[in-house]
Design an enzyme around this catalytic site. Sequence first.
Site, PDB file in Angstrom:
ATOM      1  N   SER A   1       0.822  -1.213   0.000  1.00 55.97           N
ATOM      2  CA  SER A   1       0.000   0.000   0.000  1.00 55.97           C
ATOM      3  C   SER A   1       0.857   1.265   0.000  1.00 55.97           C
ATOM      4  CB  SER A   1      -0.950   0.014   1.199  1.00 55.97           C
ATOM      5  OG  SER A   1      -0.228   0.167   2.400  1.00 55.97           O
ATOM      6  N   CYS A   2       2.169   1.111   0.088  1.00 59.29           N
ATOM      7  CA  CYS A   2       3.085   2.258   0.153  1.00 59.29           C
ATOM      8  C   CYS A   2       3.699   2.526  -1.223  1.00 59.29           C
ATOM      9  CB  CYS A   2       4.190   1.960   1.162  1.00 59.29           C
ATOM     10  SG  CYS A   2       5.452   3.234   1.266  1.00 59.29           S
ATOM     11  N   SER A   3       3.487   3.731  -1.734  1.00 59.05           N
ATOM     12  CA  SER A   3       4.020   4.082  -3.056  1.00 59.05           C
ATOM     13  C   SER A   3       5.543   4.088  -3.063  1.00 59.05           C
ATOM     14  CB  SER A   3       3.478   5.435  -3.517  1.00 59.05           C
ATOM     15  OG  SER A   3       3.897   6.461  -2.635  1.00 59.05           O
TER      16      SER A   3
END
Length: 115
Positions: free
Chosen positions: A9-11
């Site tokens: 979920s972390c870019s």
Amino acid sequence: MIKVLHNNSCSKSRGILEFLDENNVPFEIIDFVENPLTEIEMKTVLKKLNMNVHEIIRKNEAVFKEKFADKTLSDEEWIKVLIENPELIQRPILIKGSVAMVGRPIENVKFFIEK
């Protein structure tokens, strides 16, 4: 081979995987949200990072602000908090042998993979 402690979920974490892939750097993804680290694994990662547990806590996360911002916990208790709330762990974390780094900024990752 580099191991990447990854949160999909972390870019920033996804960006590091893309960077490694584009530069033909072999890596293994460890999704620490889907497969939380054990206490021993967390302590090993901290040792390889040469950091204390407080340095890898994401204090801007809503769950931190809501549940933990006003808490005074021991290092052992914080390790348990991170295991139970993996979204609070700084990411990505790259591990190569006996050393590790938080994968930001990208310039540091470039240096890390070259040594």
